[in-house]
Design a protein around this motif. Sequence first.
Motif, PDB file in Angstrom:
ATOM      1  N   ALA A   1      -0.902  -6.273   7.990  1.00  0.00           N
ATOM      2  CA  ALA A   1      -1.440  -7.499   8.591  1.00  0.00           C
ATOM      3  C   ALA A   1      -2.962  -7.446   8.654  1.00  0.00           C
ATOM      4  O   ALA A   1      -3.647  -8.433   8.343  1.00  0.00           O
ATOM      5  N   GLU A   2      -3.506  -6.285   9.022  1.00  0.00           N
ATOM      6  CA  GLU A   2      -4.962  -6.173   9.163  1.00  0.00           C
ATOM      7  C   GLU A   2      -5.668  -6.234   7.811  1.00  0.00           C
ATOM      8  O   GLU A   2      -6.662  -6.940   7.634  1.00  0.00           O
ATOM      9  N   LYS A   3      -5.142  -5.500   6.824  1.00  0.00           N
ATOM     10  CA  LYS A   3      -5.868  -5.373   5.552  1.00  0.00           C
ATOM     11  C   LYS A   3      -5.551  -6.498   4.566  1.00  0.00           C
ATOM     12  O   LYS A   3      -6.373  -6.810   3.699  1.00  0.00           O
ATOM     13  N   ALA A   4      -4.346  -7.084   4.667  1.00  0.00           N
ATOM     14  CA  ALA A   4      -3.957  -8.103   3.687  1.00  0.00           C
ATOM     15  C   ALA A   4      -3.648  -9.456   4.320  1.00  0.00           C
ATOM     16  O   ALA A   4      -3.601 -10.466   3.624  1.00  0.00           O
ATOM     17  N   GLY A   5      -3.389  -9.478   5.639  1.00  0.00           N
ATOM     18  CA  GLY A   5      -3.104 -10.750   6.304  1.00  0.00           C
ATOM     19  C   GLY A   5      -1.712 -11.294   6.048  1.00  0.00           C
ATOM     20  O   GLY A   5      -1.480 -12.486   6.170  1.00  0.00           O
TER      21      GLY A   5
ATOM     22  N   ASN B   1      -2.876   2.946  -0.770  1.00  0.00           N
ATOM     23  CA  ASN B   1      -3.647   2.217   0.228  1.00  0.00           C
ATOM     24  C   ASN B   1      -3.491   0.718   0.013  1.00  0.00           C
ATOM     25  O   ASN B   1      -3.408   0.250  -1.131  1.00  0.00           O
ATOM     26  N   VAL B   2      -3.455  -0.021   1.109  1.00  0.00           N
ATOM     27  CA  VAL B   2      -3.420  -1.487   1.025  1.00  0.00           C
ATOM     28  C   VAL B   2      -4.824  -1.962   0.650  1.00  0.00           C
ATOM     29  O   VAL B   2      -5.786  -1.724   1.390  1.00  0.00           O
ATOM     30  N   LEU B   3      -4.946  -2.621  -0.506  1.00  0.00           N
ATOM     31  CA  LEU B   3      -6.266  -3.060  -0.977  1.00  0.00           C
ATOM     32  C   LEU B   3      -6.648  -4.412  -0.395  1.00  0.00           C
ATOM     33  O   LEU B   3      -7.783  -4.626   0.004  1.00  0.00           O
ATOM     34  N   GLY B   4      -5.693  -5.352  -0.351  1.00  0.00           N
ATOM     35  CA  GLY B   4      -6.004  -6.651   0.241  1.00  0.00           C
ATOM     36  C   GLY B   4      -5.308  -7.791  -0.471  1.00  0.00           C
ATOM     37  O   GLY B   4      -4.581  -7.598  -1.449  1.00  0.00           O
ATOM     38  N   GLN B   5      -5.541  -8.974   0.043  1.00  0.00           N
ATOM     39  CA  GLN B   5      -4.927 -10.204  -0.467  1.00  0.00           C
ATOM     40  C   GLN B   5      -5.337 -10.442  -1.916  1.00  0.00           C
ATOM     41  O   GLN B   5      -6.487 -10.241  -2.295  1.00  0.00           O
ATOM     42  N   TRP B   6      -4.372 -10.886  -2.730  1.00  0.00           N
ATOM     43  CA  TRP B   6      -4.637 -11.109  -4.153  1.00  0.00           C
ATOM     44  C   TRP B   6      -5.341 -12.440  -4.396  1.00  0.00           C
ATOM     45  O   TRP B   6      -6.241 -12.540  -5.222  1.00  0.00           O
ATOM     46  N   GLU B   7      -4.955 -13.499  -3.703  1.00  0.00           N
ATOM     47  CA  GLU B   7      -5.429 -14.845  -4.030  1.00  0.00           C
ATOM     48  C   GLU B   7      -6.907 -15.025  -3.692  1.00  0.00           C
ATOM     49  O   GLU B   7      -7.337 -14.709  -2.590  1.00  0.00           O
TER      50      GLU B   7
END
Length: 464
Positions: free
Chosen positions: A129-133, A172-178
Amino acid sequence: MATWQPDPSFYPSPRMAAKAPQEKLAYVAAFDPDRIKPDAIAVVDVDPNSPSYSRIVGQVDMPNAGDELHHFGWNACSSCLCPNAPHPHMERRYLVVPGLRSSRLHIIDTKPDPRNPRIVKVIEPAEIAEKAGYSRLHTIHCGPEGIYVNALGNAEGKAPGGVFLLDSESFNVLGQWEMDRGPQKLAYDFWWHLGHDTMVTSEWGTPDTFEDGLVPEILLGSKYGRRLHFWDLHKRKHLQEIDFGEEHQLVFELRPAHNPTMAYGFVGCVISLKDLSASIWTWYRDGDKWAVKKIIEIPAEPAEPDLLPPLLKGFKAVPPLVTDIDLSMDDRFLYVSCWGTGDMIQYDVSDPFTPKETGRVRIGGIVSRATHAGAKNGALNGGPQMVEISRDGKRVYFTNSLYGAIDPQFYPEGIDGWMVKLDAAADGGIEFDEKFFVDWPKGHRPHQVRLEGGDCSSDSYCYP
């Protein structure tokens, strides 16, 4: 001097992948619908020459209860050989296993002992939730740049759902793709045409509209997903939306052509509000845009109301409920799971606009309760659901549970889990392997199947 070798389960083209050696193990997600005991990844022996053929020979339990394990995948696959982001020395070693309800991600190592995989990392929902939402993790695909994960809700479980990336070595969670999602709000499945720099995504609903089961008012009001979205894969930007129309609800599983020079694929629509039929559509390039065409319509079957669950009594019919589809490696045969009627249908889709039915079997089903030669107790419930095909196209495996909260809406007495296998003839035609019937242990229901070394929905290819 030792030299680096690409993983032997990676193939540059689908044509070469179809020559891969036969799988000996299948990994199957199994969940507890009551969310009391932990879910598990079970290991099933699929080697016909083994004394433990058709039996569960290993299992790894999750550390928590209530995950609802769903569509898991590999950390790496044949897309590692693609020219745009090559890293051929990756290994197909780790299963990346999402909890649809818990939003937790499990990294499972299959290498030291493939029959006894072990958890090496758990990524908690707060970190995602924190890194990718995002939350409510649904499907995993290994891509050229990393591991893609899609999610059905944002961090709060509302719209928009979408896609995020994991690093394929550190996890590691990199983040949202869009970068630019345009009008897209709902999420379900996603796949791509690497050769055409296009991602395709489909739609279900936000978690509050399905976690306690399908909501009749939302379904009949055509408020569930009914659109496909097309994206620029490189720029991560929404390009086009196609609305299937108000009568079509639940546009689910996406299966693009394996041949990377081809720009078409297939998608299933679970139900038509007009007549309870299900449908299969082809998406394709039409000039400089994407278009869709309905190519198959599977009608509902009339039934006595007494035999139907409360949700269907008023309709006096069994909907086919196409909940999964899968495409053989040579892009020739499409398998269609009809979870409501109990049919598994094979179509020749050599011409993706004029399919021909070439095989059909029936097992389970809301009314028919068709049995199997390997079953000990006659009538079976549930129906063909998650389907997976061996890379050579000769073997087809499937299980019978859809989703914990939805199973009892259509099978009110609860689902007794099973897994079966079909043998497929070279030019079409399917029949049950009578020696392969896994009577699933009580307390778990089986869902997604992954085959050791890859299967027809695990890899994407960059060379024809």
